[in-house]
Design a protein around this motif. Structure first.
Motif, short mmCIF file in Angstrom:
data_model
loop_
_atom_site.label_atom_id
_atom_site.label_comp_id
_atom_site.label_asym_id
_atom_site.label_seq_id
_atom_site.Cartn_x
_atom_site.Cartn_y
_atom_site.Cartn_z
N VAL A 1 51.08 66.60 55.22
CA VAL A 1 50.00 67.68 55.72
C VAL A 1 50.74 68.83 54.97
O VAL A 1 51.67 69.24 55.60
CB VAL A 1 49.68 67.58 56.90
CG1 VAL A 1 48.62 68.70 57.12
CG2 VAL A 1 49.04 66.22 57.44
N ALA B 1 44.20 67.74 61.55
CA ALA B 1 44.46 66.36 60.94
C ALA B 1 45.55 65.39 61.42
O ALA B 1 45.61 64.25 61.66
CB ALA B 1 44.72 66.71 59.38
N LEU C 1 45.92 61.88 62.64
CA LEU C 1 46.52 60.90 61.86
C LEU C 1 47.72 60.24 62.66
O LEU C 1 47.82 59.21 62.60
CB LEU C 1 47.23 61.61 60.83
CG LEU C 1 46.35 62.14 59.57
CD1 LEU C 1 46.94 63.07 58.65
CD2 LEU C 1 45.89 60.71 58.84
N ALA D 1 41.15 63.48 58.33
CA ALA D 1 42.31 62.35 59.00
C ALA D 1 41.59 61.05 59.14
O ALA D 1 42.23 60.04 58.77
CB ALA D 1 42.55 62.75 60.03
#
Ligand SMILES: Cc1cc2nc3c(=O)[nH]c(=O)nc-3n(C[C@H](O)[C@H](O)[C@H](O)COP(=O)(O)OP(=O)(O)OC[C@H]3O[C@@H](n4cnc5c(N)ncnc54)[C@H](O)[C@@H]3O)c2cc1C
Length: 320
Positions: A16, A26, A30, A306
């Motif tokens: 990221v 995200a 994730l 995500a």
């Protein structure tokens, strides 16, 4: 000429790039999906100039740094998520090989490691935007304190006051009509540009909005509180706050080695779930195509990207 691909010190499912609300949201989602994640963050958020952030449900009025701190604390519960602070991705490259690690990010800074690179299956770009403000000497000193760029974020606190709208962009009249929702004492400053045409000026005048076309010499005020706009011809207009239209530029120089579709402003083009034109690369937040530039929108886009990223990693097709 293709750039040489450096060796990596770490291999993960997802890199990221950017640790603002888009990237951190995200990373949280994730992490919860058991992906191994490295978040690389230079630590220069767009809203660093301001003391309070508004409009984020349950966190209305929170200092921007506090919001980041809370997000970091939540991420700390996920050992599969690492955050590299004060670290910059200087280049993102595609790499060959049958190990599924299709991307490699070259790093610089505090968390860069040795060798300074991370390899990953997928990449989420969440690097936000850079802003260029009109060329007015003291504008930066008031920006984020009493002059803002987002009416939805900050106009409530300034409502019913005499306000300035300063800008040189063609949407200035439209923004003025929007701002008139919060005050009936609005002056639009074009700073010597032709951002507002005569038809628009007449329309604004009909709503009680004054247009000042002269170049601005400087702003006056004290400790972040603006009190007047001074034009080069000596005119002085007293105000008690205001808004500015910056020029926005995506912070995407590190993508020069990868072909990705961009819009006419240079932003990454994505589908509604954040997939870019290159399989395995996603974008969220202000770095993705234009829309409302707000913290909660960026966080929502990060969460959405995500989810589809994980679906794509697994190789399942879903309605997303
Ligand atoms: C003065 C001001 C006030 C605002 N007030 C509000 C408000 O009250 N409410 C609201 O909802 N919104 C507000 N906003 C808008 C809000 O800040 C943005 O919409 C939001 O920060 C976007 O989130 P993001 O995650 O996309 O990007 P950012 O928050 O900008 O985060 C991007 C991160 O990526 C990092 N980065 C960039 N390039 C790299 C790289 N190559 N490698 C590693 N890291 C990198 C940056 O340093 C940064 O930390 C304000 C904006 C400004 C300018």
């Amino acid at each position: 000429m293709t750039e040489p691909v450096p060796p990596a010190s770490t291999e993960v499912d997802v890199i990221v790039i950017g640790g603002g609300p888009a990237g951190l949201s995200a990373a949280l989602n994730l992490g919860r999906a058991r992906a191994s994640v490295v978040v690389v963050d230079a630590g220069r958020p767009r809203n660093a100039a301001t003391l309070r952030s508004h409009g984020f449900l349950t966190r209305d009025g929170i200092p921007p740094l506090e919001l980041r701190k809370l997000a970091r604390a939540e991420l700390a519960a996920y050992p599969n998520v690492r955050v590299l602070d004060r670290t910059v991705v200087t280049a993102l490259l595609e790499k060959d090989g049958d190990d599924g690690l299709r991307f490699i990010a070259a790093l610089k800074g505090r968390g860069a490691g040795t060798p300074p690179a991370v390899a990953a299956r997928s990449v989420l770009v969440a690097t936000g935007l850079r802003e260029t403000l009109p060329d007015i000497p003291s504008l930066r000193a008031f920006y984020g304190m009493s002059i803002f760029s987002c009416a939805a974020c900050d106009a409530w606190e300034l409502q019913d006051r005499p306000l300035a709208l300063i800008g040189e962009t063609p949407d200035l009249a439209t923004r003025a009509r929007l701002l008139a929702r919060w005050t009936d004492r609005l002056t639009v400053f074009t700073h010597g540009s032709d951002a507002v045409d005569t038809v628009e000026e007449a329309e604004l005048a009909a709503s009680g909005i004054v247009v000042e076309r002269g170049a601005i010499d400087d702003l006056e005020g004290d400790r972040g509180a603006v009190s007047a706009v001074r034009l080069t011809d000596g005119t002085r207009v007293e105000i008690d706050g205001g808004f500015v239209r910056p020029q926005w530029h995506p912070a995407l120089d590190f993508l020069s080695g990868i072909e990705l579709e961009r819009d006419r402003f240079g932003n990454l083009v994505t589908d509604r779930s954040g997939r870019t034109s290159l399989h395995g690369v996603y974008a969220a937040g202000d770095a993705a195509s234009p829309g409302p530039q707000q913290l909660i929108v960026a966080a929502g886009q990060g969460a959405r990207a995500a989810v589809v990223l994980v679906h794509d990693l697994v190789g399942v097709r879903t309605a997303h």
